[in-house]
Design a protein around this motif. Structure first.
Motif, short mmCIF file in Angstrom:
data_model
loop_
_atom_site.label_atom_id
_atom_site.label_comp_id
_atom_site.label_asym_id
_atom_site.label_seq_id
_atom_site.Cartn_x
_atom_site.Cartn_y
_atom_site.Cartn_z
N GLU A 250 -29.66 41.17 49.71
CA GLU A 250 -28.96 41.38 50.98
C GLU A 250 -27.79 40.42 51.14
O GLU A 250 -26.75 40.79 51.69
CB GLU A 250 -29.96 41.20 52.14
N ARG A 251 -27.94 39.21 50.63
CA ARG A 251 -26.90 38.20 50.80
C ARG A 251 -25.89 38.19 49.66
O ARG A 251 -24.99 37.35 49.62
CB ARG A 251 -27.54 36.81 50.95
N GLY A 252 -26.05 39.12 48.71
CA GLY A 252 -25.06 39.26 47.66
C GLY A 252 -25.25 38.33 46.48
O GLY A 252 -24.35 38.19 45.65
N ALA A 253 -26.41 37.67 46.39
CA ALA A 253 -26.61 36.72 45.29
C ALA A 253 -27.27 37.35 44.07
O ALA A 253 -27.41 36.71 43.05
CB ALA A 253 -27.46 35.54 45.77
N GLU A 254 -27.70 38.60 44.18
CA GLU A 254 -28.32 39.28 43.05
C GLU A 254 -27.67 40.65 42.87
O GLU A 254 -27.25 41.30 43.82
CB GLU A 254 -29.83 39.47 43.29
N ALA A 255 -27.59 41.10 41.62
CA ALA A 255 -27.05 42.42 41.34
C ALA A 255 -28.14 43.47 41.47
O ALA A 255 -29.28 43.16 41.82
CB ALA A 255 -26.44 42.43 39.94
N GLY A 256 -27.80 44.71 41.18
CA GLY A 256 -28.80 45.76 41.16
C GLY A 256 -28.63 46.84 42.19
O GLY A 256 -29.36 47.82 42.19
N ALA A 257 -27.67 46.66 43.13
CA ALA A 257 -27.47 47.68 44.16
C ALA A 257 -27.00 48.99 43.53
O ALA A 257 -26.33 48.99 42.50
CB ALA A 257 -26.46 47.19 45.19
N ALA A 258 -27.33 50.10 44.20
CA ALA A 258 -26.96 51.42 43.67
C ALA A 258 -25.49 51.73 43.84
O ALA A 258 -24.97 52.62 43.20
CB ALA A 258 -27.80 52.49 44.35
N GLY A 259 -24.81 50.99 44.71
CA GLY A 259 -23.38 51.21 44.92
C GLY A 259 -23.09 51.95 46.21
O GLY A 259 -23.95 52.13 47.07
N GLY A 260 -21.84 52.40 46.33
CA GLY A 260 -21.40 53.03 47.57
C GLY A 260 -20.86 52.00 48.54
O GLY A 260 -20.98 50.80 48.33
N LEU A 261 -20.23 52.47 49.61
CA LEU A 261 -19.65 51.58 50.61
C LEU A 261 -20.62 51.41 51.77
O LEU A 261 -21.10 52.39 52.33
CB LEU A 261 -18.33 52.16 51.13
N ALA A 262 -20.88 50.14 52.13
CA ALA A 262 -21.73 49.86 53.28
C ALA A 262 -20.91 49.74 54.55
O ALA A 262 -21.43 49.93 55.66
CB ALA A 262 -22.51 48.56 53.05
N PHE A 263 -19.62 49.41 54.41
CA PHE A 263 -18.74 49.19 55.54
C PHE A 263 -17.43 49.96 55.35
O PHE A 263 -16.96 50.11 54.22
CB PHE A 263 -18.40 47.70 55.69
N GLU A 264 -16.86 50.41 56.44
CA GLU A 264 -15.51 50.96 56.38
C GLU A 264 -14.56 49.86 55.92
O GLU A 264 -14.65 48.72 56.39
CB GLU A 264 -15.10 51.47 57.76
N ARG A 265 -13.69 50.17 55.00
CA ARG A 265 -12.79 49.16 54.45
C ARG A 265 -11.71 48.82 55.47
O ARG A 265 -10.87 49.65 55.82
CB ARG A 265 -12.16 49.66 53.15
N ILE A 266 -11.74 47.59 55.97
CA ILE A 266 -10.75 47.10 56.93
C ILE A 266 -10.19 45.79 56.36
O ILE A 266 -10.92 44.82 56.22
CB ILE A 266 -11.37 46.86 58.31
N VAL A 267 -8.90 45.78 56.03
CA VAL A 267 -8.31 44.62 55.39
C VAL A 267 -7.11 44.14 56.19
O VAL A 267 -6.65 44.79 57.13
CB VAL A 267 -7.87 44.94 53.94
N ILE A 268 -6.59 42.98 55.80
CA ILE A 268 -5.49 42.35 56.54
C ILE A 268 -4.25 43.25 56.57
O ILE A 268 -3.51 43.26 57.56
CB ILE A 268 -5.18 40.96 55.93
N ASP A 269 -4.02 44.01 55.53
CA ASP A 269 -2.86 44.92 55.53
C ASP A 269 -2.97 45.95 56.65
O ASP A 269 -1.95 46.35 57.23
CB ASP A 269 -2.75 45.64 54.18
N ASP A 270 -4.19 46.38 56.96
CA ASP A 270 -4.38 47.32 58.07
C ASP A 270 -3.98 46.67 59.39
O ASP A 270 -3.38 47.30 60.26
CB ASP A 270 -5.84 47.77 58.14
#
Length: 400
Positions: A250-270
């Motif tokens: 959950e905290r991103g310290a281990e690999a193994g996730a199936a993939g896909g986007l969990a969040f809508e991509r919102i970046v500084i350029d937006d």
């Protein structure tokens, strides 16, 4: 055999073409910005259908075993898919607790029977998962969990309450931490871990209305709920160890996730794009030195997070403080996202007080909604304060 650069380039092209051809049109209703805001059947049906399409095309669970619905290939292929999904701005894959936490856990330590029973349904979106860790009186202090699981023949009888259960009212299964031995010497030793069904008598998930007016979380009540004894993962008393492994995903310290986007991509350029037509005292807002300084600082921070993710994958660049980047990723990203969205609202001036549904709100209140929703990520998986303590103790070696 590892994939060649040319093979990966060709695969990226295939993924990009598929996303261009299959990106869903605007459905005409508000979509969740993350998996923590799925609050209507309409949203759920849309996102479930989208996740199934992604999986059916062969672009979800690429590194999971082929016999359980995955692709059976190197993780780099899934990384490419995720990058292209962000670039194309497609909807999220909503079943994140299954895809990112429960699934990797079952893949790593589950029995063959558990893998066959659970993994494919996670990928297709048919089987939604939720997490039963936090409790109303204990918050991030998981070791003090009081939900009880008492063995009774071929069942466990569950009593207690869990809070902030994302997708709880839609979930078919829950990763559940419960106390099986209240008399254990250490509080951590009395906990056990279950892959619990949700559709049984005695389990009720009540939706919680958030500040945004949306739903997504529930409070889950267990009242003499009976679940099969084979829902126990591992042995009694191993719950704390398994829960900590789950939190690593959950905290991103281990690999193994199936993939896909969990969040809508919102970046500084937006954010910069939405400020371009704004003025202050007759001058472009983006020409103000103080505003430009704020934006440059955020640009630098966003770039540093992206470069840190790349560095984390290169072992020789992490010898000074091993796992420091992985363990700090959740804290760095969630706090940056919150501050960036807050800046976007602040720079709107008086218009920043308007919200979704107000005709005068900039971009339909997008940034206000994004700001309020950003707090979920600073709490889920352990609050920012808890994350800071983890880094201090486990990376820097500071005392408790």
């Amino acid at each position: 055999m590892s994939a060649t650069d040319q093979e990966l380039k060709e695969f990226r092209g295939q993924v990009s073409a598929w996303l261009s051809d299959n990106k869903p049109a605007d459905p005409g209703f508000l979509l969740p910005q993350s998996f923590m805001e799925v609050g209507t059947e309409q949203q759920l049906d849309f996102l479930r259908e989208w996740q199934y399409q992604v999986w059916n095309a062969g672009y979800l669970g690429l590194a999971w075993p082929r016999e359980y619905g995955g692709g059976g290939v190197e993780p780099v292929y899934q990384n490419i898919v995720d990058q292209e999904m962000r670039r194309h701005g497609v909807p999220i894959c909503f079943n994140v607790i299954g895809l990112g936490w429960a699934g990797p856990l079952i893949n790593d330590i589950g029995t063959e029977e558990e893998k066959a029973r659970y993994l494919k349904g996670i990928l297709t979106g048919e089987d939604i998962w939720c997490q039963g860790f936090s409790e109303p009186d204990h918050g991030s202090d998981l070791g003090s969990a009081q939900t009880r699981a008492v063995r009774d023949g071929d069942d466990y009888v569950i009593n207690g309450t869990k809070i902030w259960t994302t997708l709880g009212n839609y979930a078919k299964y829950m990763i559940l931490l419960a106390r099986t031995n209240p008399d254990a010497g250490r509080k951590y030793d009395g906990l056990s871990f279950f892959l619990s069904p949700m559709h049984v008598p005695g389990i009720e998930a009540r939706p919680i209305r958030k500040l945004t007016g949306e739903y997504g979380f529930t409070e889950t009540f267990f009242t003499d709920a009976r679940i099969p004894a084979d829902c126990l993962m591992g042995e009694e008393g191993q719950g704390w160890k398994i829960a900590m492994q789950t939190l690593q995903y959950e905290r991103g310290a281990e690999a193994g996730a199936a993939g896909g986007l969990a969040f809508e991509r919102i970046v500084i350029d937006d954010m910069i794009a939405q400020l371009r037509d704004m003025t202050r005292d007759g001058e472009p807002l983006l020409s103000e030195p103080v505003v430009r300084d704020q934006l440059v600082r955020l640009i630098m921070e966003e770039k540093a997070i992206a470069l840190g993710d790349k560095r984390a994958a290169i072992a020789p660049l992490n010898t000074d403080y091993p796992f420091s980047l992985q363990l700090s990723n959740k804290l760095r990203f969630s706090e940056y996202a919150r501050r960036m969205r807050q800046t976007a609202v602040d720079l709107q001036g008086a218009a920043g007080s308007l919200y979704v549904g107000d005709e005068q709100a900039r971009q339909g209140g997008f940034w206000q909604r994004a700001y309020f929703n950003s707090f979920s990520a600073t709490i889920g998986g352990g609050t920012s304060q808890v994350q800071a303590n983890i880094i201090a103790e486990h990376v820097l070696g500071l005392p408790k």
